[in-house]
Design an enzyme around this catalytic site. Structure first.
Site, short mmCIF file in Angstrom:
data_model
loop_
_atom_site.label_atom_id
_atom_site.label_comp_id
_atom_site.label_asym_id
_atom_site.label_seq_id
_atom_site.Cartn_x
_atom_site.Cartn_y
_atom_site.Cartn_z
CG HIS A 53 0.31 -6.84 -10.58
ND1 HIS A 53 1.27 -7.76 -10.94
CD2 HIS A 53 -0.35 -6.51 -11.73
CE1 HIS A 53 1.19 -7.98 -12.24
NE2 HIS A 53 0.22 -7.24 -12.74
CD GLU A 55 2.09 -8.92 -5.74
OE1 GLU A 55 2.60 -10.01 -6.06
OE2 GLU A 55 1.17 -8.38 -6.39
CB CYS A 83 4.83 -10.75 -11.77
SG CYS A 83 4.60 -8.97 -11.52
CB CYS A 86 5.14 -7.63 -7.79
SG CYS A 86 3.58 -7.04 -8.51
#
Length: 159
Positions: A53, A55, A83, A86
């Protein structure tokens, strides 16, 4: 240090991710000194890695650049509510402030769902500022999924 938003750069990263066929989420991580440490967009498909992801990629790059597993005083701009995975990484990295754009009622882990920073076992709780460029962030995601659905593709998770 005067406030400066890095959300336009995060949106650029999200748009680049969409062009690669990735869910359009972008992140920019800024150090305590105000210097940009990392920029990233989702790369889960490109890297065949469900943890890639925006992040996570930005945190990994910044930590590597600084030679540290923690980023005290850092600020993270991301186009979508992180999420739970993260959010946990943001906490572990000791990021001081999280700015995000669109809410993610389905997969979010900050204001929705797991609410990672509200959990009693959370070791570090960043300051959270939401809604920055929220409409543009939301529209980018909606357009991406509308286009994908139009071609018969089932959309992956949103973060």
């Amino acid at each position: 240090m005067a406030f400066a938003t890095h959300m336009p750069e995060a949106l650029d990263q999200a748009r680049a991710a969409a062009l690669r066929g990735e869910v359009p989420v972008g992140a920019v991580l800024v150090g305590a000194d105000g210097r940009v440490l990392a920029r990233a967009g989702n790369r889960t498909r490109a890297l065949s890695d469900p943890t890639a992801h925006a992040e996570i990629l930005a945190i990994r790059e910044a930590c590597a650049a600084l030679g540290s597993e923690r980023l005290p005083g850092a600020r993270l701009w991301v186009t979508l509510e992180p999420c739970p995975m993260c959010a946990a990484a943001i906490s572990a990295a000791r990021i001081a402030v999280l700015y995000y754009g669109a809410e993610d009622p389905r997969m979010g882990g900050v204001r929705h769902g797991a609410r990672v920073f509200d959990h009693p076992q959370c070791h570090h709780r960043p300051e959270v500022v939401d809604g920055i460029h929220a409409e543009e962030s939301r529209r980018l995601l909606q357009d991406f999924f509308r286009e994908r659905r139009g071609h018969g593709t089932v959309p992956p998770g949103t973060s």
